[in-house]
Scaffold this motif. Structure first.
Motif, PDB file in Angstrom:
ATOM      1  N   GLU A   1       0.831  -1.198   0.000  1.00 16.12           N
ATOM      2  CA  GLU A   1       0.000   0.000   0.000  1.00 16.12           C
ATOM      3  C   GLU A   1       0.868   1.252   0.000  1.00 16.12           C
ATOM      4  N   ALA A   2       2.026   1.194   0.661  1.00 14.49           N
ATOM      5  CA  ALA A   2       2.932   2.348   0.656  1.00 14.49           C
ATOM      6  C   ALA A   2       3.366   2.683  -0.764  1.00 14.49           C
ATOM      7  N   GLU A   3       3.607   1.657  -1.584  1.00 16.01           N
ATOM      8  CA  GLU A   3       3.977   1.896  -2.978  1.00 16.01           C
ATOM      9  C   GLU A   3       2.797   2.475  -3.766  1.00 16.01           C
ATOM     10  N   ALA A   4       1.586   2.039  -3.435  1.00 11.70           N
ATOM     11  CA  ALA A   4       0.396   2.624  -4.065  1.00 11.70           C
ATOM     12  C   ALA A   4       0.266   4.094  -3.683  1.00 11.70           C
ATOM     13  N   GLU A   5       0.525   4.411  -2.413  1.00  6.67           N
ATOM     14  CA  GLU A   5       0.487   5.807  -1.960  1.00  6.67           C
ATOM     15  C   GLU A   5       1.490   6.663  -2.737  1.00  6.67           C
ATOM     16  N   ALA A   6       2.675   6.122  -2.947  1.00  9.74           N
ATOM     17  CA  ALA A   6       3.703   6.859  -3.684  1.00  9.74           C
ATOM     18  C   ALA A   6       3.267   7.093  -5.130  1.00  9.74           C
ATOM     19  N   THR A   7       2.594   6.111  -5.703  1.00  7.79           N
ATOM     20  CA  THR A   7       2.088   6.257  -7.071  1.00  7.79           C
ATOM     21  C   THR A   7       0.997   7.312  -7.133  1.00  7.79           C
ATOM     22  N   LEU A   8       0.129   7.332  -6.129  1.00  2.17           N
ATOM     23  CA  LEU A   8      -0.899   8.374  -6.091  1.00  2.17           C
ATOM     24  C   LEU A   8      -0.257   9.755  -5.959  1.00  2.17           C
ATOM     25  N   ASP A   9       0.826   9.846  -5.193  1.00  2.40           N
ATOM     26  CA  ASP A   9       1.559  11.112  -5.103  1.00  2.40           C
ATOM     27  C   ASP A   9       2.038  11.551  -6.488  1.00  2.40           C
ATOM     28  N   GLU A  10       2.576  10.609  -7.264  1.00  8.91           N
ATOM     29  CA  GLU A  10       3.067  10.935  -8.607  1.00  8.91           C
ATOM     30  C   GLU A  10       1.932  11.390  -9.519  1.00  8.91           C
ATOM     31  N   ALA A  11       0.735  10.893  -9.253  1.00  8.10           N
ATOM     32  CA  ALA A  11      -0.401  11.210 -10.115  1.00  8.10           C
ATOM     33  C   ALA A  11      -0.987  12.588  -9.848  1.00  8.10           C
ATOM     34  N   LEU A  12      -0.683  13.182  -8.707  1.00 11.30           N
ATOM     35  CA  LEU A  12      -1.352  14.419  -8.304  1.00 11.30           C
ATOM     36  C   LEU A  12      -1.305  15.527  -9.353  1.00 11.30           C
ATOM     37  N   PRO A  13      -0.165  15.747 -10.044  1.00 11.14           N
ATOM     38  CA  PRO A  13      -0.159  16.817 -11.048  1.00 11.14           C
ATOM     39  C   PRO A  13      -1.028  16.517 -12.275  1.00 11.14           C
ATOM     40  N   PHE A  14      -1.527  15.278 -12.380  1.00  6.35           N
ATOM     41  CA  PHE A  14      -2.240  14.862 -13.597  1.00  6.35           C
ATOM     42  C   PHE A  14      -3.694  14.490 -13.312  1.00  6.35           C
ATOM     43  N   LEU A  15      -4.212  14.885 -12.169  1.00  8.95           N
ATOM     44  CA  LEU A  15      -5.563  14.468 -11.803  1.00  8.95           C
ATOM     45  C   LEU A  15      -6.633  15.055 -12.714  1.00  8.95           C
ATOM     46  N   ASP A  16      -6.285  16.096 -13.471  1.00  9.67           N
ATOM     47  CA  ASP A  16      -7.252  16.601 -14.445  1.00  9.67           C
ATOM     48  C   ASP A  16      -7.434  15.626 -15.601  1.00  9.67           C
ATOM     49  N   ARG A  17      -6.531  14.653 -15.734  1.00 13.99           N
ATOM     50  CA  ARG A  17      -6.609  13.656 -16.811  1.00 13.99           C
ATOM     51  C   ARG A  17      -6.973  12.261 -16.307  1.00 13.99           C
ATOM     52  N   ILE A  18      -7.047  12.086 -15.008  1.00 11.92           N
ATOM     53  CA  ILE A  18      -7.295  10.764 -14.422  1.00 11.92           C
ATOM     54  C   ILE A  18      -8.638  10.795 -13.697  1.00 11.92           C
ATOM     55  N   ALA A  19      -9.540   9.887 -14.090  1.00 11.52           N
ATOM     56  CA  ALA A  19     -10.899   9.902 -13.544  1.00 11.52           C
ATOM     57  C   ALA A  19     -11.055   9.043 -12.300  1.00 11.52           C
ATOM     58  N   GLY A  20     -10.187   8.044 -12.154  1.00 10.69           N
ATOM     59  CA  GLY A  20     -10.378   7.134 -11.042  1.00 10.69           C
ATOM     60  C   GLY A  20      -9.154   6.283 -10.778  1.00 10.69           C
ATOM     61  N   VAL A  21      -9.258   5.479  -9.722  1.00 10.96           N
ATOM     62  CA  VAL A  21      -8.220   4.502  -9.410  1.00 10.96           C
ATOM     63  C   VAL A  21      -8.849   3.119  -9.352  1.00 10.96           C
ATOM     64  N   GLY A  22      -8.014   2.113  -9.658  1.00 15.82           N
ATOM     65  CA  GLY A  22      -8.449   0.726  -9.627  1.00 15.82           C
ATOM     66  C   GLY A  22      -7.423  -0.139  -8.935  1.00 15.82           C
ATOM     67  N   LEU A  23      -7.697  -1.434  -8.912  1.00 16.41           N
ATOM     68  CA  LEU A  23      -6.844  -2.397  -8.225  1.00 16.41           C
ATOM     69  C   LEU A  23      -6.786  -3.652  -9.072  1.00 16.41           C
ATOM     70  N   ASP A  24      -5.581  -4.024  -9.538  1.00 12.36           N
ATOM     71  CA  ASP A  24      -5.469  -5.215 -10.380  1.00 12.36           C
ATOM     72  C   ASP A  24      -4.225  -6.012 -10.016  1.00 12.36           C
ATOM     73  N   SER A  25      -3.845  -6.957 -10.846  1.00 11.49           N
ATOM     74  CA  SER A  25      -2.738  -7.891 -10.642  1.00 11.49           C
ATOM     75  C   SER A  25      -3.185  -9.074  -9.771  1.00 11.49           C
TER      76      SER A  25
END
Length: 341
Positions: free
Chosen positions: A153-177
């Motif tokens: 989950e910590a790695e997911a949190e870090a990925t969400l941090d990376e996504a913050l500047p692009f949230l105008d292009r990202i509608a949602g989050v999912g969970l796979d693998s």
């Protein structure tokens, strides 16, 4: 509307013209062997296959993990913004040919950033192609960032941090693998954070994992949509809840067959889902690996289960009502389906 089909060809023709949305598509899973070889050559990446035929021969899986092993290997050829653009353009062309009017695409940034690819490179390449499809053909789209559940989950949190500047292009989050052993509860905090950011929430649950994972996705992650959800049928109370809440299930028939979730499409639960009142949809998941894009999934499962015109119209309507489009846009697509039917 006559409800039965005189032949498989008549059913296929009806499916071909049916307006539809695709809600469960991993863009990396649309990497066809031909493009894999082209990008490997473009980027000087060595791949362990000598020919397109050898790649296709490797696409024989006995479970989800077998597939994931080659899936992550294949995405290694994606390096530049242009690569992600070209991958997305190729998928969108196939989707449009199948009568798809709206797509909601998953991407797996962790599978790329761990290889040193910048988050911006990924998002910019994909969204440039989505924008072009809208400008040229009127296709609409939503982009969904998927967390890899075999990571922390910590790695997911870090990925969400990376996504913050692009949230105008990202509608949602999912969970796979890899599902088994990685329950939705593992990601409760990062999903709560995504919800607070105004993002839509989806999660793979009940593909190989038990009905309990679907309960967790609903109760702990508070998802807006369930991806797969097949094993929900093992729990009658869960089915009743999903029906009462109008929860959309993004079902992937050829994926289920290829990954041995079902042994035969004649045994696929899609018709049972529809008869129970579940808001099931038909999607292609990872079409390059599983043998077909969205219309191939519709045709295969419709033939195997002898689905009626009413069933197919319901599936198409569910694909729009379960989307993250505005209510006004949903209504326009539903009117187009009714006019077609």
């Amino acid at each position: 509307m006559t409800d039965s089909f005189a032949s498989a060809d008549e059913r296929a023709a009806f499916i071909a013209g049916l307006p539809k949305a695709e809600l469960h598509l991993h863009i990396e899973g649309s990497l066809e062997p031909e493009l894999m070889f082209e990008l490997a050559q473009r980027n000087g990446v060595a791949i362990p296959f000598a020919s397109v035929e050898e790649v296709r021969a490797a696409y024989a899986f006995s479970n989800l993990q077998d597939f994931l092993d080659i899936y992550y290997q294949g995405m290694g050829v994606l390096r530049t913004e242009q690569d992600f653009h070209d991958l997305t353009v190729a998928y969108l062309a196939r989707a449009r040919a199948d009568g798809v009017r709206h797509v909601e695409i998953f991407f797996d940034p962790q599978g790329h950033t761990m290889r040193g690819i910048a988050f911006e490179t990924i998002v910019t390449g994909i969204t440039r192609a989505l924008d072009e499809a809208h400008a040229k053909h009127g296709m609409t789209s939503k982009l969904i960032l998927s967390f890899l559940r075999h990571l922390s989950e910590a790695e997911a949190e870090a990925t969400l941090d990376e996504a913050l500047p692009f949230l105008d292009r990202i509608a949602g989050v999912g969970l796979d693998s890899s599902e088994v052993g990685h329950p939705p509860s593992k990601f409760e905090r990062v999903f709560a954070r995504a919800r607070d950011l105004g993002l839509k929430l989806v999660a793979h649950a009940g593909e190989e994992g038990p009905p309990a994972y679907v309960h967790e996705a609903l109760d702990l992650l508070k998802v807006d949509r369930i991806d797969h959800g097949n094993r929900s049928l093992e729990d009658p109370a869960l089915v009743a809840r999903l029906v009462s809440e109008g929860m959309t299930l993004t079902v992937c028939p050829l994926s289920n067959l290829k990954l041995c979730v079902v042994d035969d499409l004649a045994d696929h639960p899609l018709k049972t889902m529809l008869d129970a009142g579940l808001a099931a949809t038909v999607n292609s998941d990872d079409p390059s690996y599983f043998g077909g894009y969205v219309n191939a999934n519709y045709r295969a499962v419709a033939d195997a289960l002898d689905l009626s015109k009413a069933d197919l119209v319901t599936l198409a309507r569910n694909s729009f009502t379960g989307s993250f489009l505005s209510e006004i846009d949903k209504a326009k697509h539903l009117e187009a389906i009714d006019a077609y039917a």
